[in-house]
Structures are given as C-alpha cells and as structure tokens.
Enzyme design. Structure first.
Site, PDB file in Angstrom:
ATOM      1  N   LYS A 120       0.837  -1.216   0.000  1.00 63.47           N
ATOM      2  CA  LYS A 120       0.000   0.000   0.000  1.00 63.47           C
ATOM      3  C   LYS A 120       0.864   1.255   0.000  1.00 63.47           C
ATOM      4  O   LYS A 120       0.502   2.262  -0.606  1.00 63.47           O
ATOM      5  CB  LYS A 120      -0.966  -0.001   1.190  1.00 63.47           C
ATOM      6  CG  LYS A 120      -1.959  -1.159   1.156  1.00 63.47           C
ATOM      7  CD  LYS A 120      -3.412  -0.742   1.032  1.00 63.47           C
ATOM      8  CE  LYS A 120      -4.232  -1.951   0.604  1.00 63.47           C
ATOM      9  NZ  LYS A 120      -5.639  -1.851   0.623  1.00 63.47           N
ATOM     10  N   LYS A 202      -5.350 -11.823  -7.240  1.00 58.36           N
ATOM     11  CA  LYS A 202      -6.710 -11.936  -6.705  1.00 58.36           C
ATOM     12  C   LYS A 202      -7.603 -10.773  -7.141  1.00 58.36           C
ATOM     13  O   LYS A 202      -7.130  -9.658  -7.349  1.00 58.36           O
ATOM     14  CB  LYS A 202      -6.674 -12.069  -5.182  1.00 58.36           C
ATOM     15  CG  LYS A 202      -6.563 -10.784  -4.427  1.00 58.36           C
ATOM     16  CD  LYS A 202      -6.888 -10.967  -2.943  1.00 58.36           C
ATOM     17  CE  LYS A 202      -7.077  -9.584  -2.337  1.00 58.36           C
ATOM     18  NZ  LYS A 202      -7.637  -9.519  -1.037  1.00 58.36           N
ATOM     19  N   LYS A 205     -11.361  -5.379  -4.462  1.00 57.97           N
ATOM     20  CA  LYS A 205     -12.493  -4.465  -4.605  1.00 57.97           C
ATOM     21  C   LYS A 205     -12.101  -3.025  -4.850  1.00 57.97           C
ATOM     22  O   LYS A 205     -12.898  -2.254  -5.344  1.00 57.97           O
ATOM     23  CB  LYS A 205     -13.430  -4.584  -3.412  1.00 57.97           C
ATOM     24  CG  LYS A 205     -12.868  -4.121  -2.082  1.00 57.97           C
ATOM     25  CD  LYS A 205     -13.977  -4.207  -1.039  1.00 57.97           C
ATOM     26  CE  LYS A 205     -13.445  -4.573   0.321  1.00 57.97           C
ATOM     27  NZ  LYS A 205     -12.446  -3.668   0.846  1.00 57.97           N
TER      28      LYS A 205
END
Ligand code: ATP
Ligand code: LTN
Length: 338
Positions: A120, A202, A205
């Site tokens: 991140k 993966k 969202k």
C-alpha cells in the site's frame, strides 16, 4: 475476567471488511458467504472497519454512501442481525483506545515487515501516513477486544493475524493472562477468486479496473459481458490447471463456488463444448447467485433509518463486551480506575 462479561459462552468469531471500493464476488464467495453458517456454533461479530479505511484517502460523501451500501449488502447476503452482532468500528471507541495501548507493545521492525504495508505504501507513495503503518495494530485491537478465538480471513491477512498473536502473547507475558490468543480460520478450497483480466492476481475491490471484477450490484447484462471477455487461453480445454490455465481454472472455481459442483463434474459437463458455451454457464450461475442478494438489497438500502437501528443495536452489544476488555487492560497496566 470482568464480572460484566457477556452471558453467551460460545467462542467468539470476528471478522471485518473495509468500506473501500465495491464488494466483489471474491468478497462474497471468499468471505461473507462463509460467515453465514458460523453463528450455529460461535458468537459471531462482523464489522465494517471504517477506521481502517481512512488510512487511504477517499471523498467523505463517497465513503458515507459506501458504508450504507456495505451494511445493506451484509444484510442482503443473509447476515441476520438477530443472530450476529453487526456493527461499525467507529461506533465503538474502545477500538481506538486499545490500539494506542497495543502500539506500545508492537515493535517498529515488526510493522516494517508487513507486506500489505509495503504494497500500500508503494501504491500510495504520496500518503504513507502513520495510520497505514499502524494498520495491523488497529486490527489486533479489533480482534483482542472481543476475545475472538477464530478470525475468518483470506491468506492475504495471515501475516496480520500472526502479528496479533505475537502482540497478545507479549502482553500476556508482561501482565498475566489478559487476551485470548486468536487463530485464523481459512476459507474452503476454491474460495480464492482471481481477477477476470489478470487471473494470476486476486480479484480486489478497490484496486481493479472495472472489467477485472464482478461487483455484487452489477446488472445481469454487465456480468455476462465481463465473463464473456474474461481472459482464457488458446487450447480450448476445460480443465483445472491453475499454473498453465489460470483463466479457465478461475472460471471453474467461480462456477464451482456458485453451484456446488466439483471440478470433475464441470470438466465432464463442459469440456469439448467450447469456451463460449462454458462462459455462458458461468455467467448464468453468477447471475442466479446474485439475483436474490440484489433483490433484497433494493428493499433494504432504501430504509436508512432501519439500517441505523440495526447498527445502534450492534454497537450497544459490541460496546458492552469491548468496555469489559478495556477495564481489564487498564487494570493490568496499573491505571487508576475511572
Ligand atoms: P481492498 O482492495 O480494499 O484491499 P479486498 O477486496 O482485498 O479489498 P478486503 O477488505 O481486504 O478485500 O477483504 C475482505 C475479505 O474478503 C477478507 O476476508 C478477504 O480475505 C476476502 N477476499 C477479498 N478478496 C477475495 C478474493 N478475491 N477471493 C476470496 N476472498 C477474498
Ligand atoms: N485488514 C482486514 C480487515 C480487517 C479485519 C479486522 C479482518 C480489519 N480488522 C479484524 C478480520 C478481523 C482486511 O484488509 N481484509
């Protein structure tokens, strides 16, 4: 244990999702759907972790909309507020209180090694704030506040769970048995859904291009279009082989998760019929799985007063349990009782 510990003696399960981006079929098939049966054996707590979400910038009006949307989707997916404690993290001040205490029992080096932080920080290089760095400590507080024994999360959260265990054990060693040391509960095989365009990574969202994910609120036509365009390969065989055929294998996982069919059954039914035919079946299964969720969502989302009532009730239960833990922790630390 405090005298006002709750009457429910079943072991506690706790999990949470951040209100970032839009919920995908990965979140549903890999997390929320697996939460549903757990209340038969556990005292289940499911949160919306809005305090975690502010570690990445988001427009407040957008955030508010997402928070209502996520809670309405929790309910639409079948989480019954009479059988599960459903609440929002920021409604329980003890999360922030305990996080500070646990910050003082977590080493800088430990946080520096967290792969989610490194990822991140690289993605949001203009805003590597202290909250992003201390994110796993807040997560530890979420879990330890409720004496959670089991924490259902995907593989990506394993490292955070390990750190939570380390922090709990360290505190217990210094101050006596204060925290329950939690365990990870892994989802069933096949519940790791990959991106439709990037089946090596993966489905996520908040980071993905629109066509990489199927969102829970996507209309049937859009779902069909996305699945039709999903990346496959050139050999035409319907066979589960994650390494050499990641796209087809991912579609098989999605179909299996939606219908309950085994990979053998899917191979028998669809191999030789071409990818077009197979993709149509996957799209139909996803649409049929989401249809009842979307129908219930439309009824639930409109009534914000009712949603807030559910959350008030959840927060009251969560606050009672969390306050007992804070009292125990403050006593262990030698603070004057308030
Ligand atoms: P973000 O993109 O905002 O980091 P995310 O989609 O990775 O979010 P999280 O909020 O990190 O979702 O995770 C919520 C829950 O959903 C976790 O338990 C996680 O393991 C599960 N989950 C997320 N993505 C998938 C996926 N693709 N397949 C299976 N489970 C998933
Ligand atoms: N970090 C988790 C979300 C999360 C969580 C928790 C999960 C925050 N607090 C407590 C389980 C228990 C994530 O990114 N999926």
């Amino acid at each position: 244990m405090s005298s006002d510990a709750p009457a429910d003696k079943r072991p506690v399960v706790l999990s949470g999702i951040q209100p970032s981006g839009r919920l995908t079929i990965g979140n549903y098939l890999g997390a929320i759907r697996n939460w549903l049966p757990l209340n038969a054996d556990y005292d289940t707590h499911y949160m919306l972790v809005d305090l975690h979400a502010i570690s990445v910038r988001q427009d407040p009006a957008e955030r508010l909309e997402r928070c209502y949307e996520f809670i309405a989707l929790y309910l639409a997916c079948g989480l019954d507020p009479d059988k599960n404690v459903l609440f929002v993290q920021s409604h329980v001040p003890a999360h922030s209180q305990l996080a500070w205490v646990l910050n003082c029992y977590t080493q800088y080096g430990e946080l520096s090694r967290m792969t989610q932080f490194k990822d991140k920080a690289a993605k949001h290089a203009d805003n590597v704030n202290a909250g992003l760095f201390c994110y796993p400590v807040l997560m530890a507080a979420d879990i330890l506040l409720y004496d959670a024994r089991k924490v259902p999360v995907g593989d990506d959260q394993r490292q955070h769970l390990e750190l939570t265990r380390t922090i709990a054990q360290r505190f217990n060693r210094s101050h006596g048995e204060t925290f329950v040391v939690p365990e990870t509960m892994t989802p069933p095989i096949g519940a790791r859904i990959m991106g439709l365009q990037t089946p090596e990574a993966k489905m996520s969202k908040s980071e993905d291009a629109e066509t990489n994910a199927v969102y829970l609120l996507d209309e049937p036509k859009r779902i069909e279009r996305k699945i039709k365009r999903a990346v496959t390969d050139m050999d035409g065989a319907i066979r589960f082989d994650q390494e050499n055929k990641p796209g087809v294998s991912n579609l098989m996982s999605i179909l299996a998760a939606c219908t309950g069919d085994s990979f053998e059954t899917i191979e028998r039914d669809y191999d030789g019929g071409g990818y077009g035919n197979f993709k149509k079946a996957v799209a139909d299964a996803v649409i049929a799985t989401l249809e009842p969720v979307q129908q219930r969502y439309a009824e639930i989302r409109g009534d914000e007063a009712a949603l807030r009532e559910v959350l008030r009730d959840g927060a009251a239960k969560a606050n009672a349990r969390a306050a007992a833990t804070i009292e125990r922790v403050h006593h262990a630390l030698g603070f004057i009782p308030a």
